[in-house]
Design an enzyme around this catalytic site. Structure first.
Site, PDB file in Angstrom:
ATOM      1  N   ASP A  67      -3.405   4.204  -2.186  1.00 46.95           N
ATOM      2  CA  ASP A  67      -4.591   4.456  -1.500  1.00 46.95           C
ATOM      3  C   ASP A  67      -5.237   5.746  -2.300  1.00 46.95           C
ATOM      4  O   ASP A  67      -4.882   6.957  -1.806  1.00 46.95           O
ATOM      5  CB  ASP A  67      -4.491   5.059   0.345  1.00 46.95           C
TER       6      ASP A  67
ATOM      7  N   GLU B 248      -6.408   3.782  -5.743  1.00 48.54           N
ATOM      8  CA  GLU B 248      -8.071   3.148  -5.128  1.00 48.54           C
ATOM      9  C   GLU B 248      -9.080   4.478  -5.663  1.00 48.54           C
ATOM     10  O   GLU B 248      -8.036   5.579  -5.470  1.00 48.54           O
ATOM     11  CB  GLU B 248      -7.718   2.728  -3.685  1.00 48.54           C
TER      12      GLU B 248
ATOM     13  N   ASP C 109       0.295  -1.073   0.118  1.00 50.33           N
ATOM     14  CA  ASP C 109       0.017   0.505  -0.202  1.00 50.33           C
ATOM     15  C   ASP C 109       0.821   1.247   0.166  1.00 50.33           C
ATOM     16  O   ASP C 109       1.859   1.604   0.788  1.00 50.33           O
ATOM     17  CB  ASP C 109      -0.790  -0.323   1.451  1.00 50.33           C
TER      18      ASP C 109
ATOM     19  N   HIS D 269     -11.691  -4.424   2.162  1.00 47.89           N
ATOM     20  CA  HIS D 269     -11.298  -3.924   3.606  1.00 47.89           C
ATOM     21  C   HIS D 269     -12.282  -2.840   4.100  1.00 47.89           C
ATOM     22  O   HIS D 269     -12.193  -2.816   5.349  1.00 47.89           O
ATOM     23  CB  HIS D 269      -9.803  -3.830   4.313  1.00 47.89           C
ATOM     24  N   ASP D 270     -12.638  -2.435   3.055  1.00 52.70           N
ATOM     25  CA  ASP D 270     -13.911  -1.586   3.066  1.00 52.70           C
ATOM     26  C   ASP D 270     -15.384  -1.210   2.999  1.00 52.70           C
ATOM     27  O   ASP D 270     -16.119  -0.354   3.187  1.00 52.70           O
ATOM     28  CB  ASP D 270     -13.021  -0.014   2.509  1.00 52.70           C
TER      29      ASP D 270
END
Length: 525
Positions: free
Chosen positions: A195, A258, A99, A319-320
């Protein structure tokens, strides 16, 4: 497949490191835990692992508040542990991605400590400071501006107040953050997931956002306004092209962004001449209704919008967002697996999807995610989909011998890797089989998407090349469904009792929640 780059032909597996495998009894997953499970990942058939943030952090947002971009947080191990993991990952023929969190740092990062020290500090302009706040909101609730008493100015934070946003219009910030990329690339990292890429550049006039006419009470508070001036600014594309050039200086690396935007805006992130990100993450299947018609529309619209020469990608979980087996139901999860793994391009799996893990209800007193703490009860928190990986039926699921940082699923004694490993009817076996089919049938990697259509609750499409054509049939209902077909033989079904290799004619009855792949006879498509 030699003409395809590894990330084009590969399946990426996202690991949330706190929850994958604990090696030191503290209840939190770590790098040595990931290393212990590499052989499992090889057996699954994936090609690369992507690890969510592992850098030194006060953990206000569980690693997304970074205090040092070129180190490893002691919770996860050491830089030596990371080098060992990278070496052993590569020795097994897998790639490793990290990340990259460039929008903001921790308020404990040395850069911000300098920036807030005085108004004339050399790093003052590394962050966004104003005498008066505008109406920009935080994604975690409330104003995005925080008054700093040291200098009596406000700084902007897209998320927590402990996560001040960097000023990417400052060339010194760009240089420092690009050097972070070079540090990890030189170490051997194979790429990055960036991110909140679409948030990185803000309006240089700091104009107020207009109100959102579609806002309704009970929605997240940051939906009150339309993020016209603090998201998806035109200047972002010049910045991404520069970032891509840094990554491209190292051979065979990948840059993934993302980006939560509608399809037409998402496609602009491929950049002019495809010099933007290699892959703007495609979250359309995370956001659409689970029906044959809705998914057919997503497939058609995405395929039509893809720029010439751009490589597609698909994802069903992260993960969100709620886990797919919770969002659409456990019976449809097998249909979702076949959908994902028969789509073209690069695919990303979220850890635990391959065994059908579901969201875990988190008691109020055990909530960890600050998004849920700040705005409770509206589904903002990601804790339910970040719970420990379920390896076996022992009391702590083989994840730890300490106290797990989040509760374990109540079904882990039945839904776990060990129970499914040798079960030919299991979800794990289905995932392994479908990943293997992408190797034996190259048409699933780069064949054309054709004949996307629905027939009642059945979604159908072709994956076609000069060598072969596969027909995919997916029953989105919990009833039997008749489907019109073409002559061919069954390659695979989500229901193991179906006779693989069996012949079909021009009509077929799909069982409830069944997916099927059919190799069509030559000349019949």
């Amino acid at each position: 497949m030699q003409d395809l780059i590894w990330w084009q032909r590969g399946v990426i597996y996202q690991i949330y490191p706190r929850s994958f495998q604990d090696s030191n009894r503290d209840g939190i997953g770590d790098l040595n835990g990931i290393r212990e499970r590499l052989d499992y990942l090889v057996s699954l058939g994936i090609d690369a692992i992507w690890i969510s943030p592992i850098f030194p952090s006060p953990m206000a947002d569980f690693g997304y508040d970074i205090a040092d971009y070129t180190g490893i947080d002691p919770i996860f191990g050491t830089l030596t542990d990371f080098d060992t993991l990278l070496r052993e990952t590569h020795s097994r023929g897998l790639k490793l991605m990290l990340d990259y969190v460039p929008n903001h740092t921790s308020d404990q990062h040395p850069w911000f400590l300098e920036s807030r020290a005085s108004r004339d500090n050399a790093k003052r302009d590394w962050y966004l400071w104003r005498d008066r706040p505008n109406n920009w909101l935080s994604h975690f609730g409330g104003s995005g501006w925080e008054l700093d008493p040291t200098t009596n100015q406000y700084y902007y934070h897209s998320f927590l107040k402990q996560q001040p946003d960097l000023n990417w219009r400052n060339p010194a910030v760009r240089k420092a953050m690009f050097d972070v990329l070079r540090f990890w690339l030189a170490r051997g990292v194979d790429g990055f997931r960036v991110d909140v890429m679409w948030l990185m550049v803000k309006d240089d006039y700091f104009r107020d956002n207009p109100p959102n006419p579609a806002y309704s009470p009970g929605s997240p508070s940051n939906h009150r306004d339309l993020p016209v001036y603090n998201a998806n600014r035109p200047e972002i594309h010049e910045l991404i092209a520069e970032m891509r050039a840094v990554v491209d200086a190292f051979p065979n690396r990948v840059l993934i962004g993302e980006i939560y935007l509608p399809i037409q805006q998402l496609m602009t992130y491929y950049g002019e001449g495809n010099r933007g990100v290699n892959l703007p993450f495609n979250f359309q299947l995370l956001q659409c209704a689970w029906s044959a018609d809705a998914v057919a529309t997503v497939l058609t619209d995405y395929d039509a919008a893809l720029p010439a020469g751009a490589w597609p990608n698909w994802v069903l979980g992260n993960h969100d967002r709620p886990r797919v087996a919770s969002r659409i139901g456990p019976h449809q999860a097998a249909v979702a697996a076949m959908l994902l793994l028969t789509l073209p391009g690069t695919l990303t799996l979220y850890y635990g999807e391959e065994i059908g893990m579901t969201d875990v209800p988190i008691p109020l007193e055990e909530v960890q995610d600050p998004a849920e703490k700040n705005e409770p009860g509206i589904g903002q928190g990601g804790d339910p989909e970040r719970t420990p990986m379920q390896w076996d039926s022992t009391p702590l699921a083989g994840f730890t011998t300490g106290h797990p940082w989040l509760p374990l699923a109540g079904n882990h004694s039945r839904t776990n890797v060990a129970a499914q490993d040798l079960d030919t009817h299991s979800m794990l076996t289905l995932y392994r089989d479908l990943i293997r089919l992408r190797i034996t049938h190259r048409v699933l990697l780069d064949g054309k998407m054709r004949a996307i259509a629905t027939e009642g609750h059945v979604l159908r499409y072709h994956r076609a090349s000069d060598a072969e054509t596969l027909l995919i049939l997916l029953n989105f209902s919990h009833e039997e469904a008749d489907a019109t077909t073409l002559p061919g033989r069954i390659v695979h079904s989500t229901q193991a009792s179906r006779d693989d290799g069996g012949r079909i004619g021009t009509r077929l009855t799909l069982r409830p929640a069944e997916g099927m792949i059919v190799l069509l006879d030559a000349g019949s498509n």
